[in-house]
Scaffold this motif. Structure first.
Motif, PDB file in Angstrom:
ATOM      1  N   MET A   1      -3.608  -1.764 -10.666  1.00  0.00           N
ATOM      2  CA  MET A   1      -3.611  -3.028 -11.456  1.00  0.00           C
ATOM      3  C   MET A   1      -2.166  -3.330 -12.092  1.00  0.00           C
ATOM      4  N   ASP A   2      -1.198  -2.104 -12.454  1.00  0.00           N
ATOM      5  CA  ASP A   2       0.530  -2.528 -12.713  1.00  0.00           C
ATOM      6  C   ASP A   2       0.847  -3.736 -11.263  1.00  0.00           C
ATOM      7  N   HIS A   3       0.487  -3.247 -10.231  1.00  0.00           N
ATOM      8  CA  HIS A   3       1.451  -4.023  -8.670  1.00  0.00           C
ATOM      9  C   HIS A   3       0.420  -5.844  -9.325  1.00  0.00           C
TER      10      HIS A   3
ATOM     11  N   ILE B   1       0.670  -1.112  -0.061  1.00  0.00           N
ATOM     12  CA  ILE B   1      -0.128   0.181  -0.212  1.00  0.00           C
ATOM     13  C   ILE B   1       1.391   1.091  -0.176  1.00  0.00           C
ATOM     14  N   ASP B   2       1.608   0.975   0.702  1.00  0.00           N
ATOM     15  CA  ASP B   2       2.863   2.074   1.516  1.00  0.00           C
ATOM     16  C   ASP B   2       3.782   2.558  -0.425  1.00  0.00           C
TER      17      ASP B   2
ATOM     18  N   GLU C   1       4.290   5.336  -5.419  1.00  0.00           N
ATOM     19  CA  GLU C   1       4.230   5.433  -6.487  1.00  0.00           C
ATOM     20  C   GLU C   1       3.406   6.606  -7.660  1.00  0.00           C
ATOM     21  N   VAL C   2       2.297   6.462  -6.548  1.00  0.00           N
ATOM     22  CA  VAL C   2       0.645   7.185  -7.179  1.00  0.00           C
ATOM     23  C   VAL C   2       1.925   8.892  -7.305  1.00  0.00           C
ATOM     24  N   TYR C   3       1.664   9.195  -6.083  1.00  0.00           N
ATOM     25  CA  TYR C   3       2.854  10.367  -5.989  1.00  0.00           C
ATOM     26  C   TYR C   3       3.846  11.024  -6.772  1.00  0.00           C
ATOM     27  N   LEU C   4       5.026   9.615  -6.928  1.00  0.00           N
ATOM     28  CA  LEU C   4       5.638  10.732  -7.662  1.00  0.00           C
ATOM     29  C   LEU C   4       5.725  10.376  -8.998  1.00  0.00           C
ATOM     30  N   LYS C   5       4.636   9.658  -9.821  1.00  0.00           N
ATOM     31  CA  LYS C   5       3.721   9.750 -11.230  1.00  0.00           C
ATOM     32  C   LYS C   5       3.012  11.103 -11.423  1.00  0.00           C
ATOM     33  N   ALA C   6       2.036  11.495 -10.183  1.00  0.00           N
ATOM     34  CA  ALA C   6       1.906  12.773 -10.237  1.00  0.00           C
ATOM     35  C   ALA C   6       2.295  13.927 -10.368  1.00  0.00           C
ATOM     36  N   HIS C   7       4.089  13.495  -9.214  1.00  0.00           N
ATOM     37  CA  HIS C   7       5.009  14.939  -9.528  1.00  0.00           C
ATOM     38  C   HIS C   7       5.354  15.467 -10.680  1.00  0.00           C
TER      39      HIS C   7
END
Length: 178
Positions: free
Chosen positions: A63-65, A26-27, A32-38
């Motif tokens: 989905m990638d996970h 989860i972490d 990864e979400v924050y990196l992609k968003a940034h």
């Protein structure tokens, strides 16, 4: 912008947590979400759509996970080849019946049909080969198929399913085609 990230952090963690079992995963996904968003922040056209945009990134990361978690085992080298099924055998036997039936067609339809079905030529190639227009070649191939179908159904009872011909039985054992 940092305050927006903090606002969404708990909700995104909950969203991810409902779809992923491992707390460590989860972490990782949240990071990864924050990196992609940034790194793709320049693609966000309207700050009002930030919430949906972050959830789309989170969904894709989840989905990638899951795709990465599924391992694929290699098949053993000594795996036996599958036995041919009845439908495949019926196809081969029926194909042997077609040649004599095609040979009985009038030359006008037999030749274009042989070129199309047995030699695999395109209808334009057939037209060029026979000196016909494209529509003339299409017409002759189509009429040849119709005549072949009539002869085949007169000779054999054919069982057709989703995958094509499943089985056939000659109507008359003395039929010249089968």
């Amino acid at each position: 912008m940092l305050n927006h990230w903090q606002t969404h952090k708990d909700r995104l963690r909950g969203y991810i947590g409902k779809r992923v079992d491992s707390p460590a995963a989860i972490d990782d996904i949240l990071q990864e979400v924050y990196l992609k968003a940034h790194t793709h922040l320049h693609q966000l056209r309207d700050n009002a759509s930030l919430n949906g945009w972050l959830y789309r990134i989170a969904h894709n990361a989840i989905m990638d996970h899951h795709r990465q978690r599924h391992s694929h085992n290699e098949l053993p080298d000594d795996l036996a080849a599958p036995q041919t099924d009845d439908a495949e055998q019926a196809h081969r036997e029926l194909a042997q019946c077609l040649v004599p039936l095609i040979d009985e067609l009038p030359e006008r339809y037999r030749v274009p049909l042989q070129l199309a079905e047995l030699q695999g030529l395109s209808q334009q190639q057939i037209a060029d080969h026979l000196g016909l227009t494209l529509s003339g070649a299409k017409s002759r191939v189509q009429r040849g198929r119709q005549q072949l179908r009539q002869r085949l159904t007169a000779c054999c009872d054919i069982e057709v399913g989703r995958g094509g011909v499943l089985d056939y039985h000659p109507k008359d054992p003395d039929c010249r085609g089968c």
